[in-house]
Design a protein around this motif. Structure first.
Motif, mmCIF file in Angstrom:
data_model
loop_
_atom_site.group_PDB
_atom_site.id
_atom_site.type_symbol
_atom_site.label_atom_id
_atom_site.label_comp_id
_atom_site.label_asym_id
_atom_site.label_seq_id
_atom_site.Cartn_x
_atom_site.Cartn_y
_atom_site.Cartn_z
ATOM 1 N N GLN A 93 26.378 21.370 32.311
ATOM 2 C CA GLN A 93 25.276 20.795 33.083
ATOM 3 C C GLN A 93 23.993 20.720 32.257
ATOM 4 O O GLN A 93 23.856 21.423 31.251
ATOM 5 N N GLN A 94 23.097 19.860 32.714
ATOM 6 C CA GLN A 94 21.760 19.797 32.126
ATOM 7 C C GLN A 94 20.759 19.543 33.243
ATOM 8 O O GLN A 94 21.105 19.023 34.295
ATOM 9 N N GLU A 95 19.531 19.923 32.978
ATOM 10 C CA GLU A 95 18.479 19.768 33.983
ATOM 11 C C GLU A 95 18.179 18.296 34.212
ATOM 12 O O GLU A 95 18.229 17.490 33.281
ATOM 13 N N LEU A 96 17.881 17.949 35.449
ATOM 14 C CA LEU A 96 17.342 16.628 35.719
ATOM 15 C C LEU A 96 15.995 16.513 35.006
ATOM 16 O O LEU A 96 15.317 17.524 34.806
ATOM 17 N N PRO A 97 15.585 15.307 34.621
ATOM 18 C CA PRO A 97 14.338 15.157 33.858
ATOM 19 C C PRO A 97 13.112 15.773 34.538
ATOM 20 O O PRO A 97 12.199 16.221 33.862
ATOM 21 N N TRP A 98 13.092 15.835 35.863
ATOM 22 C CA TRP A 98 11.929 16.348 36.595
ATOM 23 C C TRP A 98 12.125 17.788 37.082
ATOM 24 O O TRP A 98 11.280 18.333 37.778
ATOM 25 N N ALA A 99 13.204 18.429 36.667
ATOM 26 C CA ALA A 99 13.488 19.800 37.099
ATOM 27 C C ALA A 99 12.608 20.798 36.361
ATOM 28 O O ALA A 99 12.155 20.545 35.240
ATOM 29 N N LYS A 100 12.392 21.925 37.006
ATOM 30 C CA LYS A 100 11.724 23.037 36.342
ATOM 31 C C LYS A 100 12.720 23.646 35.353
ATOM 32 O O LYS A 100 13.935 23.526 35.541
ATOM 33 N N LYS A 101 12.229 24.322 34.342
ATOM 34 C CA LYS A 101 13.106 24.913 33.335
ATOM 35 C C LYS A 101 14.119 25.845 33.996
ATOM 36 O O LYS A 101 13.764 26.692 34.796
ATOM 37 N N GLY A 102 15.387 25.638 33.670
ATOM 38 C CA GLY A 102 16.458 26.466 34.201
ATOM 39 C C GLY A 102 16.928 26.088 35.589
ATOM 40 O O GLY A 102 17.868 26.673 36.106
ATOM 41 N N GLU A 103 16.311 25.089 36.205
ATOM 42 C CA GLU A 103 16.676 24.652 37.560
ATOM 43 C C GLU A 103 17.827 23.661 37.460
ATOM 44 O O GLU A 103 17.714 22.646 36.783
ATOM 45 N N LYS A 104 18.941 23.982 38.121
ATOM 46 C CA LYS A 104 20.131 23.131 38.046
ATOM 47 C C LYS A 104 20.145 22.092 39.170
ATOM 48 O O LYS A 104 19.859 20.936 38.957
ATOM 49 N N TRP A 105 20.537 22.546 40.324
ATOM 50 C CA TRP A 105 20.713 21.649 41.464
ATOM 51 C C TRP A 105 19.368 21.465 42.165
ATOM 52 O O TRP A 105 18.758 22.435 42.600
ATOM 53 N N ILE A 106 18.944 20.215 42.302
ATOM 54 C CA ILE A 106 17.663 19.880 42.927
ATOM 55 C C ILE A 106 17.934 19.334 44.330
ATOM 56 O O ILE A 106 18.762 18.425 44.500
ATOM 57 N N ALA A 107 17.243 19.889 45.317
ATOM 58 C CA ALA A 107 17.402 19.426 46.702
ATOM 59 C C ALA A 107 16.945 17.970 46.822
ATOM 60 O O ALA A 107 15.932 17.575 46.249
ATOM 61 N N LEU A 108 17.715 17.188 47.570
ATOM 62 C CA LEU A 108 17.371 15.793 47.828
ATOM 63 C C LEU A 108 16.610 15.694 49.137
ATOM 64 O O LEU A 108 16.915 16.401 50.102
ATOM 65 N N ASP A 109 15.631 14.801 49.174
ATOM 66 C CA ASP A 109 14.900 14.516 50.399
ATOM 67 C C ASP A 109 15.578 13.346 51.109
ATOM 68 O O ASP A 109 15.815 12.302 50.499
ATOM 69 N N GLN A 110 15.883 13.540 52.380
ATOM 70 C CA GLN A 110 16.464 12.452 53.158
ATOM 71 C C GLN A 110 15.370 11.418 53.443
ATOM 72 O O GLN A 110 14.299 11.769 53.951
ATOM 73 N N ILE A 111 15.642 10.168 53.112
ATOM 74 C CA ILE A 111 14.651 9.116 53.354
ATOM 75 C C ILE A 111 15.135 8.061 54.347
ATOM 76 O O ILE A 111 14.367 7.176 54.714
ATOM 77 N N PHE A 112 16.396 8.158 54.787
ATOM 78 C CA PHE A 112 16.927 7.188 55.739
ATOM 79 C C PHE A 112 18.068 7.818 56.518
ATOM 80 O O PHE A 112 18.834 8.604 55.972
ATOM 81 N N GLN A 113 18.157 7.470 57.784
ATOM 82 C CA GLN A 113 19.299 7.800 58.609
ATOM 83 C C GLN A 113 19.514 6.655 59.564
ATOM 84 O O GLN A 113 18.558 6.194 60.217
ATOM 85 N N LEU A 114 20.736 6.159 59.645
ATOM 86 C CA LEU A 114 21.037 5.002 60.482
ATOM 87 C C LEU A 114 20.650 5.243 61.926
ATOM 88 O O LEU A 114 19.929 4.446 62.515
ATOM 89 N N GLU A 115 21.106 6.313 62.495
ATOM 90 C CA GLU A 115 20.771 6.647 63.880
ATOM 91 C C GLU A 115 20.699 8.145 64.030
ATOM 92 O O GLU A 115 21.429 8.876 63.377
ATOM 93 N N LYS A 116 19.859 8.598 64.901
ATOM 94 C CA LYS A 116 19.783 10.041 65.216
ATOM 95 C C LYS A 116 20.511 10.317 66.481
ATOM 96 O O LYS A 116 20.545 9.569 67.386
#
Length: 116
Positions: A93-116
């Motif tokens: 694995q490698q860090e995402l370009p915007w990750a903090k040093k040593g941070e692997k998995w970055i939480a995703l922000d939900q920006i769309f949902q078809l229906e609630k």
């Protein structure tokens, strides 16, 4: 009635086809170390799926009401087998370009949902 929540994360693999193939073998059905799958389930994670495109991975976790990310981090830090697995996986694995040093998995922000 049960409470379940979906969490999504992203992480990159090193852009090397041989390493990616080896990483996929570690995650093929039945190949993950049993101590790792037990630690996942013990943390309140009901389901976990990882998807790959190129060298970018997306992980989708379904967790129950007992899941606490801080508790999971503490449990992982105290589990030598989890630490061994994490060190092994960090070789792929490698860090995402915007990750903090040593941070692997970055939480995703939900920006769309078809229906609630």
């Amino acid at each position: 009635m049960s409470f379940n929540k979906r969490l999504c994360f992203a992480c990159d693999l090193k852009d090397n086809p041989e390493l990616i193939a080896e990483y996929k073998k570690y995650h093929a059905e039945g190949n993950a170390w049993p101590e790792i799958t037990k630690s996942i389930k013990d943390a309140g994670i009901i389901d976990m799926q990882i998807y790959l495109t190129g060298n970018r991975m997306f992980m989708i976790m379904e967790v129950d009401a007992s899941f606490d990310p801080d508790k999971k981090s503490k449990m992982d830090a105290e589990n030598p087998k989890v630490q061994e697995w994490e060190e092994l996986m960090w070789g792929f694995q490698q860090e995402l370009p915007w990750a903090k040093k040593g941070e692997k998995w970055i939480a995703l922000d939900q920006i769309f949902q078809l229906e609630k």
